[in-house]
Design a protein around this motif. Structure first.
Motif, PDB file in Angstrom:
ATOM      1  N   GLU A  39       0.748  -1.096   0.098  1.00 34.27           N
ATOM      2  CA  GLU A  39       0.090  -0.261  -0.052  1.00 34.27           C
ATOM      3  C   GLU A  39       0.850   1.419  -0.079  1.00 34.27           C
ATOM      4  OE1 GLU A  39      -3.583   2.000  -0.389  1.00 34.27           O
ATOM      5  OE2 GLU A  39      -3.223  -0.243  -0.503  1.00 34.27           O
ATOM      6  N   ALA A  40       2.191   1.130   0.613  1.00 35.95           N
ATOM      7  CA  ALA A  40       2.860   2.450   0.683  1.00 35.95           C
ATOM      8  C   ALA A  40       3.320   2.642  -0.610  1.00 35.95           C
ATOM      9  CB  ALA A  40       4.078   2.321   1.843  1.00 35.95           C
ATOM     10  N   THR A  41       3.680   1.648  -1.324  1.00 37.43           N
ATOM     11  CA  THR A  41       4.277   1.880  -2.722  1.00 37.43           C
ATOM     12  C   THR A  41       3.357   2.294  -3.566  1.00 37.43           C
ATOM     13  OG1 THR A  41       5.992  -0.215  -2.411  1.00 37.43           O
ATOM     14  CG2 THR A  41       5.319   0.457  -4.835  1.00 37.43           C
ATOM     15  N   LYS A  42       2.173   2.060  -3.529  1.00 38.04           N
ATOM     16  CA  LYS A  42       1.111   2.416  -4.399  1.00 38.04           C
ATOM     17  C   LYS A  42       1.114   3.968  -4.271  1.00 38.04           C
ATOM     18  CE  LYS A  42      -1.875  -1.790  -4.647  1.00 38.04           C
ATOM     19  NZ  LYS A  42      -3.139  -2.240  -4.103  1.00 38.04           N
ATOM     20  N   ASN A  43       0.966   4.430  -3.026  1.00 42.42           N
ATOM     21  CA  ASN A  43       0.980   6.026  -2.585  1.00 42.42           C
ATOM     22  C   ASN A  43       2.130   6.711  -3.174  1.00 42.42           C
ATOM     23  OD1 ASN A  43      -1.622   6.693  -1.001  1.00 42.42           O
ATOM     24  ND2 ASN A  43      -1.049   4.784   0.076  1.00 42.42           N
ATOM     25  N   TYR A  59      13.004   7.894  -3.846  1.00 41.21           N
ATOM     26  CA  TYR A  59      13.722   7.126  -2.802  1.00 41.21           C
ATOM     27  C   TYR A  59      12.957   6.210  -1.858  1.00 41.21           C
ATOM     28  CZ  TYR A  59      17.094   6.212   0.853  1.00 41.21           C
ATOM     29  OH  TYR A  59      17.997   5.641   1.917  1.00 41.21           O
ATOM     30  N   ASN A  60      11.994   6.567  -1.339  1.00 48.50           N
ATOM     31  CA  ASN A  60      11.046   5.884  -0.296  1.00 48.50           C
ATOM     32  C   ASN A  60      10.519   4.554  -1.266  1.00 48.50           C
ATOM     33  OD1 ASN A  60      11.861   7.439   1.456  1.00 48.50           O
ATOM     34  ND2 ASN A  60       9.792   8.578   1.717  1.00 48.50           N
ATOM     35  N   ASP A  68       8.813  -5.305   0.715  1.00 51.41           N
ATOM     36  CA  ASP A  68       7.637  -6.055   0.506  1.00 51.41           C
ATOM     37  C   ASP A  68       8.001  -7.479   0.155  1.00 51.41           C
ATOM     38  OD1 ASP A  68       5.423  -6.551  -0.064  1.00 51.41           O
ATOM     39  OD2 ASP A  68       4.955  -5.779  -1.838  1.00 51.41           O
ATOM     40  N   LYS A  69       7.283  -8.281   0.468  1.00 51.04           N
ATOM     41  CA  LYS A  69       7.537  -9.727   0.353  1.00 51.04           C
ATOM     42  C   LYS A  69       7.723  -9.907  -1.182  1.00 51.04           C
ATOM     43  CE  LYS A  69       2.855 -11.073   0.113  1.00 51.04           C
ATOM     44  NZ  LYS A  69       1.506 -11.915   0.574  1.00 51.04           N
ATOM     45  N   ASP A  70       7.152  -9.579  -2.006  1.00 46.76           N
ATOM     46  CA  ASP A  70       7.385  -9.728  -3.418  1.00 46.76           C
ATOM     47  C   ASP A  70       8.940  -9.466  -3.997  1.00 46.76           C
ATOM     48  OD1 ASP A  70       4.970 -10.950  -3.639  1.00 46.76           O
ATOM     49  OD2 ASP A  70       4.294  -8.939  -4.381  1.00 46.76           O
TER      50      ASP A  70
END
Length: 218
Positions: A39-43, A59-60, A68-70
């Motif tokens: 969810e963080a990556t999507k944002n 960067y983030n 992430d697990k993937d």
């Protein structure tokens, strides 16, 4: 491989703003801290759609993908590369952030080189070389980074070990080829000897037959 907290750290900004990119990045940071990395990556990606040049989100996003697990290493490397393509600031904080991004991209490249699909291949060596280069450049900006020194040494050791293994394999292949050639030559020699012996026997038989015929006619 040695890791450090900075891999999971996020760049935060202090100045309050209602702009969409910063708002989305704050939301992503909150999800990141909750370990909701997907969810963080999507944002972060939404923040970058609002502002393609927003460095904290670049960067983030790379850090979030690696946590992430993937673990999409290529995608993380792409975000780090975009961050690193921007002009570096002159103050110490900018230099350290740039060094950390180089370190993190080096970690992603190293991890990619050790995946089952690439390990022991030429591509693995290529990614190890790139990782080593990132660690070296990170150390130019932050010479006291012990983790970068450790990981650089590990990359160099693996590359040297791979080179030794490749050389041993080449020597083994050459030995096998030489042995095969020698076996083939022995088979040819044996066939030639058998052919010579056969011809000799045929010749002796013909000579004997001719002698018997000559004796009879006489």
């Amino acid at each position: 491989m040695k890791k450090r907290i900075i891999l999971g750290a996020i760049i935060c900004f202090v100045r309050a703003s209602c702009s969409k990119d910063k708002e989305l990045t704050r939301k992503a940071n909150r999800e990141y801290k909750k370990q909701n990395y997907s969810e963080a990556t999507k944002n972060y990606e939404q923040a970058l759609k609002a502002n393609h040049n927003f460095l904290p989100a670049m960067y983030n996003a790379g850090n979030s993908i690696l946590m992430d697990k993937d673990k999409n290493y290529n995608k993380a490397i792409n975000f780090y590369s975009k961050y690193l393509s921007k002009k570096i600031g002159t103050n110490k904080k900018d230099s350290l952030n740039y060094a950390s991004c180089l370190y993190n991209r080096g970690n992603a490249l190293f991890a990619l080189s050790q995946t089952d699909s690439l390990k022991s291949s030429e591509n693995s060596k290529k990614y190890l070389q790139k990782a080593a280069s990132d660690y070296k450049n990170s150390l130019l900006l932050n010479p006291n980074d012990k983790d970068a020194k450790y990981n650089l040494a590990l990359c160099l050791w693996l590359m040297r070990d791979n080179n030794n293994q490749n050389q041993q394999q080449q020597n083994q292949n050459q030995n096998n080829q030489n042995q095969t050639q020698q076996q083939m030559q022995r088979m040819l020699d044996a066939m030639n000897n058998n052919e010579k012996n056969t011809m000799k026997k045929v010749k002796e038989k013909n000579q004997k037959s001719q002698k018997q015929q000559s004796d009879k006619d006489w």
